[in-house]
Design a protein around this motif. Structure first.
Motif, PDB file in Angstrom:
ATOM      1  N   THR A  56       0.568  -0.935  -0.145  1.00 34.70           N
ATOM      2  CA  THR A  56      -0.404  -0.144  -0.252  1.00 34.70           C
ATOM      3  C   THR A  56       0.881   1.708   0.140  1.00 34.70           C
ATOM      4  O   THR A  56       0.686   2.238  -0.622  1.00 34.70           O
ATOM      5  CB  THR A  56      -0.930  -0.167   1.569  1.00 34.70           C
ATOM      6  OG1 THR A  56      -1.627  -1.498   1.193  1.00 34.70           O
ATOM      7  CG2 THR A  56      -1.860   1.900   1.169  1.00 34.70           C
ATOM      8  N   ARG A  57       1.945   1.136   0.997  1.00 32.09           N
ATOM      9  CA  ARG A  57       2.868   2.428   0.933  1.00 32.09           C
ATOM     10  C   ARG A  57       3.292   2.429  -0.631  1.00 32.09           C
ATOM     11  O   ARG A  57       3.529   3.828  -1.074  1.00 32.09           O
ATOM     12  CB  ARG A  57       3.783   2.646   1.620  1.00 32.09           C
ATOM     13  CG  ARG A  57       2.538   2.098   3.623  1.00 32.09           C
ATOM     14  CD  ARG A  57       3.940   2.597   4.645  1.00 32.09           C
ATOM     15  NE  ARG A  57       2.974   2.580   6.172  1.00 32.09           N
ATOM     16  CZ  ARG A  57       3.050   3.209   6.731  1.00 32.09           C
ATOM     17  NH1 ARG A  57       4.092   3.467   6.413  1.00 32.09           N
ATOM     18  NH2 ARG A  57       1.998   3.475   7.284  1.00 32.09           N
ATOM     19  N   LEU A  58       3.772   1.500  -1.018  1.00 33.41           N
ATOM     20  CA  LEU A  58       4.937   1.415  -1.962  1.00 33.41           C
ATOM     21  C   LEU A  58       4.149   2.241  -3.339  1.00 33.41           C
ATOM     22  O   LEU A  58       4.286   2.884  -4.122  1.00 33.41           O
ATOM     23  CB  LEU A  58       5.248   0.112  -2.996  1.00 33.41           C
ATOM     24  CG  LEU A  58       6.068  -0.330  -1.999  1.00 33.41           C
ATOM     25  CD1 LEU A  58       6.867  -1.788  -2.771  1.00 33.41           C
ATOM     26  CD2 LEU A  58       8.389   0.243  -1.944  1.00 33.41           C
ATOM     27  N   ARG A  59       2.754   1.656  -3.060  1.00 36.59           N
ATOM     28  CA  ARG A  59       1.734   2.061  -4.098  1.00 36.59           C
ATOM     29  C   ARG A  59       1.179   3.745  -3.859  1.00 36.59           C
ATOM     30  O   ARG A  59       0.815   4.277  -4.975  1.00 36.59           O
ATOM     31  CB  ARG A  59       0.478   1.524  -4.603  1.00 36.59           C
ATOM     32  CG  ARG A  59       0.932  -0.087  -5.224  1.00 36.59           C
ATOM     33  CD  ARG A  59      -0.344  -1.017  -5.000  1.00 36.59           C
ATOM     34  NE  ARG A  59       0.000  -2.029  -5.435  1.00 36.59           N
ATOM     35  CZ  ARG A  59      -0.561  -3.560  -5.448  1.00 36.59           C
ATOM     36  NH1 ARG A  59      -1.344  -3.498  -3.463  1.00 36.59           N
ATOM     37  NH2 ARG A  59      -0.535  -4.426  -5.896  1.00 36.59           N
ATOM     38  N   ASP A  60       1.477   4.371  -2.682  1.00 35.67           N
ATOM     39  CA  ASP A  60       0.958   5.503  -2.494  1.00 35.67           C
ATOM     40  C   ASP A  60       1.648   6.651  -3.364  1.00 35.67           C
ATOM     41  O   ASP A  60       3.363   7.181  -2.667  1.00 35.67           O
ATOM     42  CB  ASP A  60       0.405   5.628  -1.256  1.00 35.67           C
ATOM     43  CG  ASP A  60       0.144   6.914  -0.648  1.00 35.67           C
ATOM     44  OD1 ASP A  60      -0.106   8.027  -2.101  1.00 35.67           O
ATOM     45  OD2 ASP A  60       0.317   7.437   0.368  1.00 35.67           O
ATOM     46  N   THR A  61       1.074   6.564  -4.247  1.00 34.19           N
ATOM     47  CA  THR A  61       1.645   8.163  -5.803  1.00 34.19           C
ATOM     48  C   THR A  61       1.595   8.986  -4.675  1.00 34.19           C
ATOM     49  O   THR A  61       2.981  10.779  -4.807  1.00 34.19           O
ATOM     50  CB  THR A  61       1.859   8.389  -6.630  1.00 34.19           C
ATOM     51  OG1 THR A  61       0.827   8.601  -7.105  1.00 34.19           O
ATOM     52  CG2 THR A  61       2.500   6.995  -8.114  1.00 34.19           C
ATOM     53  N   SER A  62       0.787   9.642  -3.689  1.00 35.35           N
ATOM     54  CA  SER A  62       0.677  10.621  -3.256  1.00 35.35           C
ATOM     55  C   SER A  62       1.949  11.720  -2.286  1.00 35.35           C
ATOM     56  O   SER A  62       2.146  12.586  -2.570  1.00 35.35           O
ATOM     57  CB  SER A  62      -0.524  10.818  -2.108  1.00 35.35           C
ATOM     58  OG  SER A  62      -0.524  10.203  -1.183  1.00 35.35           O
ATOM     59  N   VAL A  63       2.638  10.939  -1.851  1.00 34.46           N
ATOM     60  CA  VAL A  63       3.672  10.745  -0.831  1.00 34.46           C
ATOM     61  C   VAL A  63       5.045  10.891  -1.321  1.00 34.46           C
ATOM     62  O   VAL A  63       6.071  11.583  -0.924  1.00 34.46           O
ATOM     63  CB  VAL A  63       3.990   9.381  -0.088  1.00 34.46           C
ATOM     64  CG1 VAL A  63       2.806   9.530   0.950  1.00 34.46           C
ATOM     65  CG2 VAL A  63       4.564   8.528  -0.571  1.00 34.46           C
ATOM     66  N   ARG A  64       5.054  10.938  -3.609  1.00 35.53           N
ATOM     67  CA  ARG A  64       5.872  11.125  -4.193  1.00 35.53           C
ATOM     68  C   ARG A  64       6.006  12.565  -4.706  1.00 35.53           C
ATOM     69  O   ARG A  64       5.215  12.546  -5.459  1.00 35.53           O
ATOM     70  CB  ARG A  64       6.572  10.019  -5.049  1.00 35.53           C
ATOM     71  CG  ARG A  64       6.535   8.698  -3.942  1.00 35.53           C
ATOM     72  CD  ARG A  64       7.164   7.483  -5.073  1.00 35.53           C
ATOM     73  NE  ARG A  64       7.024   6.763  -3.172  1.00 35.53           N
ATOM     74  CZ  ARG A  64       8.527   6.266  -2.737  1.00 35.53           C
ATOM     75  NH1 ARG A  64       9.265   7.657  -3.017  1.00 35.53           N
ATOM     76  NH2 ARG A  64       8.150   5.547  -2.101  1.00 35.53           N
TER      77      ARG A  64
END
Lengths: 188, 188
Positions: free
Chosen positions: A83-91
């Protein structure tokens, strides 16, 4: 309340992240932080000392927060990791990965940056290894060399961010991450 | 015989590779090339124009040579590809990947560099895709989305070089490449 030192750290990290260390302007940092040069010298001897502190404190703190969850979970380690790897909003794909940027720019040309970046990269790898070890403990995957797998994962994530930065296409990051997750799933 | 322009291109590439574009010194480039500034202006308007030409010509030419083999082979595409991925002698882990270095440093801050690096990264991906397509044609692997797999491979290779640069340990590159090959082998 944000102290003068905090303001300097935040402005320095942002400036170095955007322009690299060599391209970072001390004048712009001070303007952004609303701090006079005289006050800066109260905390840091020069731009380099301030940049090293800004990178170390910002990244290690962010990493510690990011991986703290594994202390409280009892299962679902891999799912949460995905889930964290997929979360593009933090990048921020335009600026890329702040760790990789500094490694690329400075590791080869300054020993102090080299030492710091080595420690930060190792911290990243150790955090991922800890998740994998917990996943094995929770029987979410087969036992394997988690230090090597952690290296593969951190390398691929860095490469994925770089690909998206180079192409200007966030989807490149997403596609690499899905293939990476498929690879990890093969170890179930 | 090496022309004045060739000397400038070679010295510029080497200087930018070692110090980044922003850290590259025009004085040092001219000294290394043994060319006077006046002669340089005969070929290039400024450091930026010369750096863009040096990066484009050097990397695209190197890539073209590197992947030319697939035109002459009839089988063994994957084996040859693995051999080349495993060959650490052609890599300079201290300086890292010249493509990644420039992407990290310049993509975000200059549109001309951004455009060039996008083209070079795309060229890398297209070359790897061509190998995979040939491998499928030669029944060395199952049909798959080769454009996506090529993206995964190029990203992981870039990440592997970065990991070795960050740690100062060539073995990190080797370990990531072996895991990557294992992943590709899963598509046989």
């Amino acid at each position: 309340m944000e102290t003068t030192r905090d303001k300097l750290i935040r402005a320095t990290f942002d400036e170095v992240y955007s322009h690299g260390y060599q391209g970072a302007s001390l004048t712009d940092i001070l303007a952004k932080a609303c701090v006079h040069k005289g006050s800066m010298y109260h905390y840091f001897a020069n731009k380099k000392e301030m940049a090293l502190a800004a990178i170390e404190e910002t990244i290690l703190q962010k990493n510690a927060e990011k991986y703290r969850y594994i202390e409280t979970y009892t299962d679902g380690f891999l799912e949460e990791f995905y889930t964290r790897l997929r979360d593009t909003s933090v990048r921020d794909f335009k600026r890329g990965c702040p760790i990789a940027n500094i490694v690329q720019e400075m590791s080869n040309i300054d020993e102090d940056f080299n030492t710091l970046m080595k420690a930060i990269y190792e911290d990243f790898r150790t955090n991922v290894k800890a998740i994998l070890d917990k996943a094995i403990e929770a029987k979410e995957m087969q036992p394997c060399n988690t230090r090597k797998l952690a290296l593969f994962i951190t390398s691929t994530v860095e490469g994925a961010i770089l690909a998206a930065k180079a192409s200007g296409n966030e989807q490149d990051y997403v596609d690499v991450i899905e293939e990476l997750i498929e690879h990890i799933e093969g170890k179930r």
